[in-house]
Motif scaffolding. Structure first.
Motif, PDB file in Angstrom:
ATOM      1  N   TRP A   1     -16.471   2.298   3.056  1.00 37.29           N
ATOM      2  CA  TRP A   1     -15.109   2.672   3.360  1.00 37.29           C
ATOM      3  C   TRP A   1     -14.143   2.017   2.401  1.00 37.29           C
ATOM      4  O   TRP A   1     -13.080   2.582   2.113  1.00 37.29           O
ATOM      5  N   LEU A   2     -14.499   0.839   1.940  1.00 32.07           N
ATOM      6  CA  LEU A   2     -13.615   0.151   1.005  1.00 32.07           C
ATOM      7  C   LEU A   2     -13.532   0.902  -0.319  1.00 32.07           C
ATOM      8  O   LEU A   2     -12.446   1.030  -0.903  1.00 32.07           O
ATOM      9  N   ALA A   3     -14.660   1.423  -0.784  1.00 33.34           N
ATOM     10  CA  ALA A   3     -14.649   2.209  -2.020  1.00 33.34           C
ATOM     11  C   ALA A   3     -13.796   3.460  -1.851  1.00 33.34           C
ATOM     12  O   ALA A   3     -13.053   3.850  -2.767  1.00 33.34           O
ATOM     13  N   LEU A   4     -13.875   4.091  -0.691  1.00 32.49           N
ATOM     14  CA  LEU A   4     -13.054   5.271  -0.421  1.00 32.49           C
ATOM     15  C   LEU A   4     -11.571   4.913  -0.378  1.00 32.49           C
ATOM     16  O   LEU A   4     -10.732   5.662  -0.887  1.00 32.49           O
ATOM     17  N   LEU A   5     -11.256   3.760   0.191  1.00 28.93           N
ATOM     18  CA  LEU A   5      -9.868   3.298   0.217  1.00 28.93           C
ATOM     19  C   LEU A   5      -9.339   3.065  -1.197  1.00 28.93           C
ATOM     20  O   LEU A   5      -8.228   3.503  -1.533  1.00 28.93           O
ATOM     21  N   PHE A   6     -10.130   2.381  -2.021  1.00 27.51           N
ATOM     22  CA  PHE A   6      -9.725   2.170  -3.419  1.00 27.51           C
ATOM     23  C   PHE A   6      -9.551   3.506  -4.140  1.00 27.51           C
ATOM     24  O   PHE A   6      -8.608   3.692  -4.909  1.00 27.51           O
ATOM     25  N   PHE A   7     -10.467   4.425  -3.891  1.00 30.43           N
ATOM     26  CA  PHE A   7     -10.414   5.720  -4.566  1.00 30.43           C
ATOM     27  C   PHE A   7      -9.149   6.484  -4.205  1.00 30.43           C
ATOM     28  O   PHE A   7      -8.471   7.053  -5.075  1.00 30.43           O
ATOM     29  N   TRP A   8      -8.811   6.548  -2.913  1.00 29.47           N
ATOM     30  CA  TRP A   8      -7.619   7.285  -2.497  1.00 29.47           C
ATOM     31  C   TRP A   8      -6.345   6.589  -2.952  1.00 29.47           C
ATOM     32  O   TRP A   8      -5.358   7.259  -3.312  1.00 29.47           O
ATOM     33  N   ALA A   9      -6.347   5.268  -2.935  1.00 30.69           N
ATOM     34  CA  ALA A   9      -5.177   4.546  -3.456  1.00 30.69           C
ATOM     35  C   ALA A   9      -5.005   4.825  -4.947  1.00 30.69           C
ATOM     36  O   ALA A   9      -3.874   5.013  -5.429  1.00 30.69           O
ATOM     37  N   LEU A  10      -6.114   4.889  -5.662  1.00 28.18           N
ATOM     38  CA  LEU A  10      -6.068   5.233  -7.087  1.00 28.18           C
ATOM     39  C   LEU A  10      -5.530   6.643  -7.282  1.00 28.18           C
ATOM     40  O   LEU A  10      -4.656   6.886  -8.127  1.00 28.18           O
ATOM     41  N   GLY A  11      -6.045   7.593  -6.501  1.00 28.11           N
ATOM     42  CA  GLY A  11      -5.589   8.969  -6.621  1.00 28.11           C
ATOM     43  C   GLY A  11      -4.102   9.118  -6.336  1.00 28.11           C
ATOM     44  O   GLY A  11      -3.380   9.822  -7.057  1.00 28.11           O
ATOM     45  N   LEU A  12      -3.616   8.451  -5.297  1.00 35.20           N
ATOM     46  CA  LEU A  12      -2.192   8.533  -4.967  1.00 35.20           C
ATOM     47  C   LEU A  12      -1.327   7.852  -6.019  1.00 35.20           C
ATOM     48  O   LEU A  12      -0.237   8.334  -6.340  1.00 35.20           O
ATOM     49  N   THR A  13      -1.817   6.760  -6.585  1.00 35.58           N
ATOM     50  CA  THR A  13      -1.070   6.077  -7.640  1.00 35.58           C
ATOM     51  C   THR A  13      -0.965   6.952  -8.886  1.00 35.58           C
ATOM     52  O   THR A  13       0.105   7.061  -9.492  1.00 35.58           O
ATOM     53  N   VAL A  14      -2.066   7.584  -9.264  1.00 36.96           N
ATOM     54  CA  VAL A  14      -2.048   8.458 -10.440  1.00 36.96           C
ATOM     55  C   VAL A  14      -1.183   9.689 -10.171  1.00 36.96           C
ATOM     56  O   VAL A  14      -0.455  10.152 -11.063  1.00 36.96           O
TER      57      VAL A  14
END
Length: 163
Positions: A1-14
């Motif tokens: 779940w942590l990897a998914l959280l990082f991924f979505w935070a990355l996507g929203l930041t980009v």
């Protein structure tokens, strides 16, 4: 779940970076740096998952042509080398964090040890998962040495079973 959280935070930041740069023509300076660090977090937490599933890139070609006993020995050697590498990476990352002290990020006023802490947690997670995978491989070797047939699934019970 942590990897998914990082991924979505990355996507929203980009996405935020894209909108501010190309729609408003006024790019937010912090997004590039934060996106870079979120990509690092995604990579390290995803690598822990890869070690747990034992599906990192490896060369299986030679194992097909080796005798079975030699293939088992080489697999255990590869496990030992992976554990040694990841253990050394944990120690070296910890030492680097100690030397970095209170070094700050370039644009965002946060300590760089947050990023290195994610790397340390990733290496530690990979190390623990590699120990677990090596334990599974060791037990598989012991079963193979005892000549226990474990290459197929056991038959389901013929009668209805309740608990």
């Amino acid at each position: 779940w942590l990897a998914l959280l990082f991924f979505w935070a990355l996507g929203l930041t980009v996405l935020y970076q894209f909108i501010t740069r190309y729609v408003f023509n006024d790019s937010a300076a912090w997004t590039e740096e934060v996106a870079r660090y979120l990509l690092i977090g995604t990579g390290f937490t995803g690598a822990v998952i890869g070690v747990a599933k034992n599906n990192h890139i490896q060369v299986d070609f030679f194992f097909r042509f080796m005798p079975r006993w030699l293939g088992r020995a080489m697999a255990l050697l590869a496990d030992a080398m992976r554990i040694a590498f990841l253990g050394a990476a944990v120690v070296l990352t910890w030492q680097m964090m100690q030397k970095m002290g209170s070094y700050k990020m370039t644009i965002v006023d946060l300590p760089m040890n947050l990023v290195y802490g994610v790397c340390l947690a990733g290496f530690a997670g990979m190390f623990l998962r590699a120990l677990w995978v090596a334990r599974i491989h060791w037990h598989a070797l012991l079963l193979w040495l005892k000549k226990v047939p474990f290459w197929r699934k056991p038959e389901p019970p013929r009668d209805f079973v309740t608990r």
